[in-house]
Write an enzyme that holds these catalytic residues in place. Structure first.
Site, PDB file in Angstrom:
ATOM      1  N   GLN A 178       0.744  -1.136   0.050  1.00  0.00           N
ATOM      2  CA  GLN A 178       0.080  -0.043   0.013  1.00  0.00           C
ATOM      3  C   GLN A 178       0.845   1.394   0.043  1.00  0.00           C
ATOM      4  O   GLN A 178       0.945   2.056  -0.852  1.00  0.00           O
ATOM      5  CB  GLN A 178      -0.921   0.192   1.291  1.00  0.00           C
ATOM      6  CG  GLN A 178      -1.846  -0.959   1.346  1.00  0.00           C
ATOM      7  CD  GLN A 178      -2.495  -0.939   2.542  1.00  0.00           C
ATOM      8  OE1 GLN A 178      -3.278   0.086   2.703  1.00  0.00           O
ATOM      9  NE2 GLN A 178      -2.475  -1.890   3.659  1.00  0.00           N
ATOM     10  N   TYR A 205       2.862 -10.614  15.393  1.00  0.00           N
ATOM     11  CA  TYR A 205       3.123  -9.304  14.405  1.00  0.00           C
ATOM     12  C   TYR A 205       3.628  -8.207  15.077  1.00  0.00           C
ATOM     13  O   TYR A 205       4.613  -7.631  14.777  1.00  0.00           O
ATOM     14  CB  TYR A 205       1.773  -8.929  13.722  1.00  0.00           C
ATOM     15  CG  TYR A 205       1.686  -7.829  12.992  1.00  0.00           C
ATOM     16  CD1 TYR A 205       2.611  -7.431  11.884  1.00  0.00           C
ATOM     17  CD2 TYR A 205       1.039  -6.595  13.456  1.00  0.00           C
ATOM     18  CE1 TYR A 205       2.680  -6.352  11.282  1.00  0.00           C
ATOM     19  CE2 TYR A 205       0.986  -5.227  12.922  1.00  0.00           C
ATOM     20  CZ  TYR A 205       2.039  -5.376  11.756  1.00  0.00           C
ATOM     21  OH  TYR A 205       2.067  -4.129  11.092  1.00  0.00           O
TER      22      TYR A 205
END
Length: 292
Positions: free
Chosen positions: A13, A132
């Site tokens: 992105q 994460y």
């Protein structure tokens, strides 16, 4: 010295938005030469590959957009998440320090556990609650430990764009396929348009000439806060999609990774030190969807 900027994670992105701005907003990118690299052209898990690439291309700056961002998948692929989010940052930092390369490293609100009801300051102690977040936290720490000059960390939150796979593109797809969606309403954050962050980064690059005694952390997000449920409703309203949204608690939508219930970031520091614009999230969403 020429400004040759390596953008890692070029297909994601943020990398895609940086490429768009570099090609379409010359007022921001004039005098800057960009080298966009994805995993097919540069293996950032190899220090030798990084050093060779930076030498051949006379790299002066690195914008590290590369990340393992599949939050749930990271729970079962911890080694892969650690290799990209932690060890690769170590190699990038070591090469950067050796060759006096400035680094802008992108991190995440998920380094926090979400227990605070106040916006998180840069000085608040991280306490990630999933693999994460832990791997991204280790990436921050190793960059600060190695301490390449003229380098910074930017944490951002709930990043979206029309490029790639993210909450926005998922909602746009599902909203066309279904009459009703259940969306979590008890996780609060600040949706951030990747193009706004990319624009801020381009404004910051010329200001990295001063040396830092350590690698400072900054928070960047669009302004305001909402739940994923609020965000989904706003997406459908702005895109004129007729899909009902039902709010549900996180307990009704169990996922492999635990997520912070409140991860709003305080952003005054980056605004004051670099003069970047901070736009309301709902305004940025409309700007993004005007291109949809």
């Amino acid at each position: 010295m020429s400004t040759n900027i390596l953008v890692t994670g070029a297909g994601g992105q943020l990398g895609s938005e940086l490429r768009y701005l570099s090609e379409n907003e010359l007022s921001l990118s004039e005098g800057l030469a960009f080298i966009f690299a994805d995993k097919s052209s540069l293996d950032i898990t190899s220090k030798a590959a990084i050093e060779r690439f930076c030498s051949i291309n006379s790299v002066s700056h690195i914008i590290n957009c590369a990340a393992f961002t599949a939050v749930d998948k990271a729970e079962s692929e911890a080694d892969k998440a650690n290799a990209i989010n932690h060890l690769a940052v170590k190699y990038l930092a070591e090469v950067a320090k050796k060759h006096d390369i400035a680094v802008i490293h992108i991190s995440t609100d998920y380094v926090f556990d979400g227990s605070s009801k106040q916006a998180y300051q840069e000085t608040d102690t991280p306490n990630p609650k999933n693999v994460y977040g832990k791997s991204k936290c280790l990436g921050e720490q190793v960059l600060q430990d190695i301490n390449p000059a003229r380098s910074i960390i930017i944490r951002t939150s709930w990043l979206y764009s029309l490029f790639g796979s993210n909450f926005l593109t998922t909602m746009l797809r599902l909203g066309q396929e279904r009459e009703q969606l259940n969306v979590v309403s008890d996780q609060i954050g600040s949706p951030t348009y990747a193009r706004d962050l990319a624009r801020a980064i381009l404004q910051i690059i010329p200001q990295l000439s001063r040396a830092n005694e350590n690698v400072p952390i900054y928070h960047y997000s669009n302004q305001g806060q909402c739940s994923w449920y609020d965000f989904a409703k706003a997406i459908f309203a702005a895109a004129d999609i007729d899909c009902r949204v039902k709010p549900i608690p996180s307990s009704d939508y169990p996922t492999p990774a635990k997520r912070p219930s409140h991860s709003v970031l305080a952003t005054a520091k980056i605004e004051q030190e670099f003069g970047v614009d901070l736009v309301q999230w709902s305004q940025s969403l409309r700007s993004c969807l005007a291109r949809y």
